[in-house]
Design a protein around this motif. Structure first.
Motif, PDB file in Angstrom:
ATOM      1  N   ARG A 167      -3.075 -65.235  78.821  1.00  0.00           N
ATOM      2  CA  ARG A 167      -3.842 -63.974  78.779  1.00  0.00           C
ATOM      3  C   ARG A 167      -3.222 -62.965  77.817  1.00  0.00           C
ATOM      4  N   ASP A 168      -2.550 -63.466  76.784  1.00  0.00           N
ATOM      5  CA  ASP A 168      -1.937 -62.544  75.821  1.00  0.00           C
ATOM      6  C   ASP A 168      -2.657 -62.589  74.483  1.00  0.00           C
ATOM      7  N   GLY A 169      -3.889 -63.146  74.503  1.00  0.00           N
ATOM      8  CA  GLY A 169      -4.664 -63.179  73.262  1.00  0.00           C
ATOM      9  C   GLY A 169      -4.441 -64.442  72.453  1.00  0.00           C
ATOM     10  N   ASP A 170      -3.504 -65.270  72.867  1.00  0.00           N
ATOM     11  CA  ASP A 170      -3.225 -66.542  72.183  1.00  0.00           C
ATOM     12  C   ASP A 170      -3.615 -67.670  73.139  1.00  0.00           C
ATOM     13  N   PRO A 171      -4.638 -68.475  72.781  1.00  0.00           N
ATOM     14  CA  PRO A 171      -5.107 -69.516  73.710  1.00  0.00           C
ATOM     15  C   PRO A 171      -4.146 -70.695  73.894  1.00  0.00           C
ATOM     16  N   ASP A 172      -3.124 -70.811  73.039  1.00  0.00           N
ATOM     17  CA  ASP A 172      -2.205 -71.947  73.152  1.00  0.00           C
ATOM     18  C   ASP A 172      -1.373 -71.882  74.435  1.00  0.00           C
ATOM     19  N   ALA A 173      -1.096 -73.061  74.998  1.00  0.00           N
ATOM     20  CA  ALA A 173      -0.270 -73.153  76.209  1.00  0.00           C
ATOM     21  C   ALA A 173       1.133 -72.618  75.944  1.00  0.00           C
ATOM     22  N   SER A 174       1.712 -71.994  76.960  1.00  0.00           N
ATOM     23  CA  SER A 174       3.033 -71.383  76.820  1.00  0.00           C
ATOM     24  C   SER A 174       4.039 -72.065  77.756  1.00  0.00           C
ATOM     25  N   TYR A 175       5.266 -72.264  77.292  1.00  0.00           N
ATOM     26  CA  TYR A 175       6.359 -72.681  78.175  1.00  0.00           C
ATOM     27  C   TYR A 175       7.662 -72.119  77.618  1.00  0.00           C
ATOM     28  N   CYS A 176       8.761 -72.333  78.338  1.00  0.00           N
ATOM     29  CA  CYS A 176      10.030 -71.699  77.960  1.00  0.00           C
ATOM     30  C   CYS A 176      11.151 -72.731  77.922  1.00  0.00           C
ATOM     31  N   LEU A 177      11.985 -72.640  76.909  1.00  0.00           N
ATOM     32  CA  LEU A 177      13.189 -73.466  76.838  1.00  0.00           C
ATOM     33  C   LEU A 177      14.406 -72.582  77.076  1.00  0.00           C
ATOM     34  N   TYR A 178      15.271 -73.006  77.989  1.00  0.00           N
ATOM     35  CA  TYR A 178      16.534 -72.294  78.181  1.00  0.00           C
ATOM     36  C   TYR A 178      17.662 -73.272  77.888  1.00  0.00           C
ATOM     37  N   ASP A 179      18.419 -72.987  76.828  1.00  0.00           N
ATOM     38  CA  ASP A 179      19.573 -73.799  76.450  1.00  0.00           C
ATOM     39  C   ASP A 179      20.821 -73.049  76.908  1.00  0.00           C
ATOM     40  N   ARG A 180      21.376 -73.501  78.012  1.00  0.00           N
ATOM     41  CA  ARG A 180      22.518 -72.770  78.597  1.00  0.00           C
ATOM     42  C   ARG A 180      23.754 -72.858  77.701  1.00  0.00           C
TER      43      ARG A 180
END
Ligand SMILES: [Fe+2]
Length: 243
Positions: free
Chosen positions: A192-205
């Motif tokens: 819902r941020d205006g970008d239809p692409d799927a979102s995910y997050c990478l956390y590299d500790r």
């Protein structure tokens, strides 16, 4: 150690499949799902199955997950969301209902905590939209990082020792030792941020990096399925807009 965090799939199988393909291209040690696997689109059972197949994985509940099994009141849902929840309830297998009902609200790791809505009242499903909301969340945040979701709008906010908050631009941050972070990982299945692409997050500790990533997918297929299932048409249209 590299974590892949994702949330708000909302029964959008096409979006989640694309994100899973992306996972195969990068080395992931552990998966984390921040809730709302179901609700809105046409493949609730299939999405639950795909989430379960990832491993090792930690999964917490979203409001639509609990609403689909009667653990959260849907009176405050808008009419379209309510209709989708009732549809989802009618489609979920008994096994998947038990699975959703058993999901916890939060989970702590050594250096971070996860929650769907907010740390100050996870069971009330509050949204974090403003710096004021973020500051309230930081007041409850004992770990260095809090990952959350729910609004379907990704952001990274840092807080210095004195509690001054700042939004990180560019959706990528190298962690500073004396700062804490609040990260909204966005939505796989209904951004819902205006970008239809799927979102995910990478956390590299190990490398002390957090990045929000986007993945394009065949959204026409997901839209056609929503309409064929008899779900509200607006749920299909909004996918094109990312709203
Ligand atoms: Fe959601």
């Amino acid at each position: 150690m590299r974590y892949a965090l994702f949330a708000d799939i909302h029964s959008n199988l096409e979006a989640f499949r694309a994100v899973r393909e992306e996972f195969k291209r990068v080395r992931i040690d552990e998966y984390i799902c921040l809730g709302d696997i179901v609700g809105y689109a046409a493949n609730p059972n299939e999405c639950i199955q795909l989430v379960k197949e990832l491993g090792p994985i930690t999964i917490i509940a979203g409001n639509h997950d609990w609403a689909s099994v009667g653990k959260t009141d849907i009176d405050y849902f808008n009419p379209i969301a309510k209709e989708a929840i009732l549809w989802t309830q009618s489609k979920l297998t008994e096994e998947n209902k038990r699975f959703l009902a058993d999901l916890p609200l939060t989970k702590e790791f050594t250096d971070f905590v996860i929650v769907h809505g907010s740390l100050y009242s996870p069971e009330k499903w509050h949204y974090i939209f403003t710096f004021q909301d973020a500051k309230r969340n930081f007041a409850y945040q004992k770990k260095r990082i809090c990952f959350l979701a729910h609004s379907h709008q990704p952001f990274i906010i840092s807080s210095d020792k004195r509690g001054n908050c700042e939004e990180v631009m560019g959706m990528k941050v190298s962690l500073r030792d004396d700062y804490r972070y609040l990260v909204n990982i966005g939505s796989v299945g209904q951004p819902r941020d205006g970008d239809p692409d799927a979102s995910y997050c990478l956390y590299d500790r190990d490398n002390k990096e957090i990045e929000i990533k986007r993945v394009s997918y065949q959204l026409k297929e997901a839209q056609d399925k929503i309409i064929a299932a008899g779900l509200p048409q607006e749920l299909a249209w909004r996918l094109s807009l990312g709203r």
